[in-house]
Design an enzyme around this catalytic site. Structure first.
Site, mmCIF file in Angstrom:
data_model
loop_
_atom_site.group_PDB
_atom_site.id
_atom_site.type_symbol
_atom_site.label_atom_id
_atom_site.label_comp_id
_atom_site.label_asym_id
_atom_site.label_seq_id
_atom_site.Cartn_x
_atom_site.Cartn_y
_atom_site.Cartn_z
ATOM 1 C CB SER A 144 40.989 13.577 -66.414
ATOM 2 O OG SER A 144 40.226 14.750 -66.581
ATOM 3 C CG ASP A 206 34.973 12.322 -61.324
ATOM 4 O OD1 ASP A 206 34.863 13.555 -61.457
ATOM 5 O OD2 ASP A 206 35.793 11.627 -61.959
ATOM 6 C CG HIS A 320 38.290 14.469 -61.886
ATOM 7 N ND1 HIS A 320 37.767 13.503 -62.710
ATOM 8 C CD2 HIS A 320 39.263 15.095 -62.612
ATOM 9 C CE1 HIS A 320 38.379 13.539 -63.885
ATOM 10 N NE2 HIS A 320 39.290 14.494 -63.851
#
Length: 633
Positions: A144, A206, A320
């Site tokens: 991330s 994502d 994600h």
């Protein structure tokens, strides 16, 4: 000669290689641990002689960093940074900033600030000191937002290592990272040939890797809620879902459609500017069926759009958090293939088919668009080695142009006017001979600019700039022709408009050739070939010599009319520094005989200095006192 198509380069082979090594698994495992154990920080581990540095994706539980989505010059990161921790010249990202105007290479302000927050901590500085001291391979990684910090850390360390002759490997793996910078950043990384150091894993649904294609201001509230939810989940040791506030279905749909609109617009136009986010490095698109790697910018953007368009609002958010599952399955993609399939994948069309199947299983309508996209990534045209061979032929063809300039230099050096090579060209008339030399200089510059352009576009072998043939050819060209460029710069009066040559007029190719020459490691040479000369060099060994002479002449003229003691002190310090430099060049015989010609600019400068020193007693007492201390023996 017909263009030769290269081998399959949508990176099926790269994906297979990565799937067969422990690096993906080790880096992801440490990422997952850092999310739980080191929020707003990082963890370090050493496995098999490789140091892994994982940055937590949990950087703030307050939502989006306010500056995210805004690009700022990368140079702002270097303000106040000690040279001990910066790059070779004190700048944190010096190598990237040198590629173009320092303000044109831009990165996301919020992500840069998160990196700097960690970079300036004593813990990070101490750990990086140990890593640099060990000189072992290092892998930066992050999930991330942590992936963006890992990418910036990698760029910082690569810049630091640039001045080291045999630096250790630096590799970066990111998982679901947002983009970090603009097209100029991507180009600068490509020019440094660092693209292969980065592998960005992107799950096909994502939303995070596509996020910065869209303006963030209209969706800030949605993003704050989403980030808090993601980070609370990542920070849970058991990946417990539904922690904290969640986006309702309508909000998910609005967010998904908003981002998709801008991703699609980018993929359609493929027009990028100074304020656009652009990918760099290798992108590994992964799904539950495997992965495929792409390294061409246009193909990456199109793949980001195609795979995201087949998503849904919920899957774009849930995906994600699925990278752990995808990492486990990437290696199985190749282990489960038969030997025949693996052999077939070495052909171009079969490779495209297998690659497209990795990210389009269950979505047959996506197979053809993805195949077309992967074909974009194929490099069409001559291979790097063939390009190199063609340039070698081109180098031989321009040899007569060099020979004519060398003949011209010999005539100038032997001329009765005793001006020498530099001044003869600077004060030249309108003869055919002078015009031919002028045109040859332009043609040679065009050839070498083309060489640099091909190298930066990855059209030449990766070690091209280290090959003896090209290192010595570029150095020889620079020593012969740059004095003519300097002469033309001052003859035309460009220095009055732009300033002196060294700061404002020097062609970028010469800076690059300087770097090639400094970094040469050919046949164990240490650059000492000029020591103990028995006669003067055929070409002055510092191609910038005449530019320094011109600056010194300007200082001497300034001394004659300057009345400020402080300014005079500075001017004389500059003059003395030049005198030491020039005297050393002459004593070591590193100058050509044209430098010592009776009427050359250098000899006239020495005469002006001699006369100026004789005139010192006629200055006012206050000024004479300053000059007396600085000049008289």
């Amino acid at each position: 000669m017909e263009a030769e198509a290269s081998s399959f380069e949508t990176s099926e082979m790269l994906a297979r290689f990565l799937g067969s090594t422990p690096m993906l698994t080790e880096s992801w495992n440490l990422c997952a641990r850092s999310n739980v154990m080191a929020p707003q920080g990082f963890l370090i581990d050493e496995v098999g002689g490789v140091t892994y540095v994982a940055f937590s994706g949990v950087q703030s539980l307050d939502g989006l960093e306010p500056r995210c989505g805004n690009l700022v010059p990368l140079s702002v990161a270097s303000a106040g940074v000690s040279p001990v921790y910066g790059g070779a010249d004190g700048g944190m990202f010096s190598a990237l900033q040198k590629q173009s105007d320092e303000n044109s290479v831009m990165v996301d302000a919020g992500l840069l600030q998160l990196f700097l927050n960690i970079y300036h901590t004593p813990v990070f500085q101490n750990q990086m000191f140990e890593i640099k001291k060990k000189q072992k391979p290092v892998v930066f990684t992050g999930h991330s937002i942590g992936g963006a910090i890992a990418a910036l850390s990698s760029l910082w360390l690569l810049s630091y290592y640039q001045s080291i002759s045999s630096p250790p490997s630096v590799i970066c793996f990111t998982y679901g990272s947002p983009l970090i910078g603009n097209e100029r950043l991507s180009r600068a990384i490509h020019q440094q040939r660092w693209g292969g150091n980065f592998c960005h894993l992107v799950s096909k649904f994502d939303i995070m890797p596509r996020l910065l294609f869209a303006p963030l201001a209209p969706i800030t509230n949605h993003l704050n809620t989403l980030l808090k939810s993601w980070q609370l989940t990542m920070n849970s040791p058991f990946l417990i879902r539904d922690l904290g506030n969640q986006l309702v279905e309508l909000e998910k749909s609005d967010l998904f459609r908003f981002v998709l609109h801008y991703v699609e617009a980018t993929a359609r136009s493929l027009e990028v500017g100074a304020n656009s986010f652009v990918p760099f490095g290798n992108f590994m698109f992964c799904s539950s069926d495997g992965a495929v790697c792409v390294d061409e910018t246009v193909a990456i953007v199109r793949m980001l759009h195609l795979t995201f368009a087949s998503s849904s609002p919920s899957s774009s958010i849930d995906d994600h958090l699925e990278y752990g599952t995808y990492v486990e399955k990437i290696s199985l993609q190749f282990l489960n293939r038969s030997g025949d399939e693996l052999c077939e994948s070495n052909t171009y069309e079969a490779g495209v088919t297998l690659a497209s199947q990795s990210v389009s299983t269950g979505q047959e309508h996506m197979v053809k668009p993805i195949k077309d996209c992967l074909r974009v990534a194929r490099r069409i045209g001559p291979t790097p080695n063939l390009n190199s061979a063609k340039l070698a032929i081109g180098l031989s063809k321009i040899a007569p142009l060099r020979a004519q300039i060398e003949w011209y230099k010999a005539l100038c050096d032997e001329s009765d006017d005793q001006l020498g090579y530099y001044d003869s060209f600077k004060l030249r008339g309108a003869s055919k001979r002078d015009f031919k030399v002028l045109m040859n200089r332009v043609k040679l510059g065009e050839f070498w600019n083309n060489v640099i352009d091909m190298l930066e576009k990855n059209q030449l072998p990766h070690d091209f700039h280290k090959r003896a043939k090209w290192v010595y050819a570029s150095q020889s060209y620079k020593l012969l022709v740059e004095p003519l460029d300097i002469a033309e710069y001052y003859r035309s009066g460009e220095y009055r408009k732009k300033g002196h040559y060294l700061k404002h007029g020097r062609a970028r190719r010469y800076e690059i050739f300087d770097k090639w020459w400094r970094e040469r490691d050919i046949y164990g040479e240490n650059g000492n070939s000029s020591n103990n000369r028995s006669k003067f060099a055929s070409l002055t060994q510092d191609s910038r010599f005449w530019a320094k002479v011109e600056e010194a002449r300007n200082w001497v003229e300034s001394v004659k009319c300057e009345r400020d003691p402080q300014e005079l002190t500075v001017l004389w310090a500059n003059i003395e520094k030049f005198e030491q430099y020039a005297r050393g060049m002459v004593e070591r015989k590193e100058v050509s005989i044209d430098v010592l010609a009776k009427n050359s600019s250098y000899m006239r400068l020495l005469e002006d200095l001699r006369i100026l020193r004789l005139q010192l007693p006629y200055f006012s007492p206050q000024i004479y006192g300053v000059l007396d201390r600085k000049v008289l023996p």
